[in-house]
Design an enzyme around this catalytic site. Structure first.
Site, PDB file in Angstrom:
ATOM      1  N   HIS A  24      -8.223  -7.038   6.591  1.00  0.00           N
ATOM      2  CA  HIS A  24      -8.162  -6.087   7.698  1.00  0.00           C
ATOM      3  C   HIS A  24      -8.441  -6.784   9.030  1.00  0.00           C
ATOM      4  CE1 HIS A  24      -7.496  -1.881   8.771  1.00  0.00           C
ATOM      5  NE2 HIS A  24      -8.226  -2.151   9.827  1.00  0.00           N
TER       6      HIS A  24
ATOM      7  N   GLU B 278      -2.435  -1.776  -3.519  1.00  0.00           N
ATOM      8  CA  GLU B 278      -3.663  -1.162  -3.039  1.00  0.00           C
ATOM      9  C   GLU B 278      -3.398   0.282  -2.640  1.00  0.00           C
ATOM     10  OE1 GLU B 278      -4.793  -3.616   0.311  1.00  0.00           O
ATOM     11  OE2 GLU B 278      -3.608  -2.391   1.693  1.00  0.00           O
TER      12      GLU B 278
ATOM     13  N   HIS C 172       0.867  -1.180   0.000  1.00  0.00           N
ATOM     14  CA  HIS C 172       0.000   0.000   0.000  1.00  0.00           C
ATOM     15  C   HIS C 172       0.906   1.232   0.000  1.00  0.00           C
ATOM     16  CE1 HIS C 172      -3.986   1.879   1.562  1.00  0.00           C
ATOM     17  NE2 HIS C 172      -3.215   2.834   1.046  1.00  0.00           N
TER      18      HIS C 172
END
Length: 239
Positions: free
Chosen positions: A191, A71, A44
């Site tokens: 997550h 991401e 990320h």
């Protein structure tokens, strides 16, 4: 179906950046994760480069042999990175630069036109798309109308409520999965998934294609070693 494990290596970059230099070696760590059984590498790259840097994105693109998943918030910088590196998957996350971590999914009604344009650009590059999303049925149905290939279910609420009542915690995710599958969407999740809650999530949603796990997995690796930890997580997905 088999569920792939993608290891998010942001935390390795965080440790490296704390001292400068290249220890731990991020690229080598990604290669080792693949060698030890990870079926994907997730990063990320935030604009402030608090962990993954722009250079990391390009360096990893040359060596990742499994599924490379980038991401992030789809600003111009992110789209350029996707265009330059052509990862296997681009996952769009609705987090502005100042947030600590991704903590919500897209409002696909409010941002429908914005996302549709971005997804068209990503698909034109030959890159598979995914968007981070919650369990709201209407938002998932609008995700399907966008033409996105996959959705990544934001599992923070599941993790928060798992210890109190795991059946209640999983219920909205099972419903969301059913809606997604009816709309021909492939399911990812991520997550706060960990060794305590992952197996139950997978058992209740067997159609799960992929999970992306970073913080818990890297934390567990401090105790068990990264090879053992990857095998432990893969065992949870196989049970």
């Amino acid at each position: 179906m088999a569920t792939k494990l993608s290891v998010n290596i942001n935390k390795i970059a965080t440790i490296r950046n704390a001292r400068g230099g290249n220890t731990p070696h991020l690229v080598k760590f990604a290669q080792d994760c693949e060698q030890f059984g990870a079926e994907g590498i997730t990063i990320h790259p935030r604009p402030d480069e608090r962990h993954i840097t722009t250079q990391d994105v390009y360096d990893l693109a040359h060596v990742v042999k499994t599924e490379y998943n980038i991401e992030g918030y789809p600003d111009d910088r992110f789209i350029k990175l996707i265009s330059d590196t052509r990862p296997a998957q681009a996952t769009l996350v609705p987090d502005p630069p100042h947030v600590l971590t991704s903590n919500q999914g897209w409002d696909t009604v409010k941002h429908f036109d914005f996302l549709k344009d971005l997804l068209a650009q990503i698909h034109a590059l030959g890159v598979r798309s995914s968007i981070f999303i919650g369990t709201d049925a209407n938002l998932i149905e609008h995700a399907a109308k966008l033409g996105v290939h996959r959705i990544e279910l934001y599992t923070g609420p599941y993790a928060d409520n798992f210890k109190n009542n795991k059946v209640k915690a999983i219920a909205p995710f099972k419903t969301a999965a059913e809606i997604a599958l009816k709309n021909d969407l492939v399911l990812n999740a991520g997550h706060d998934l960990n060794l305590d809650n992952l197996s139950f999530f997978k058992s209740e949603i067997p159609e799960l294609a992929e999970v992306s796990i970073g913080h818990a997995l890297i934390s567990d690796a401090l105790y068990f070693g990264i090879e053992n930890t990857i095998n432990m997580y893969k065992k949870q997905l196989a049970e």
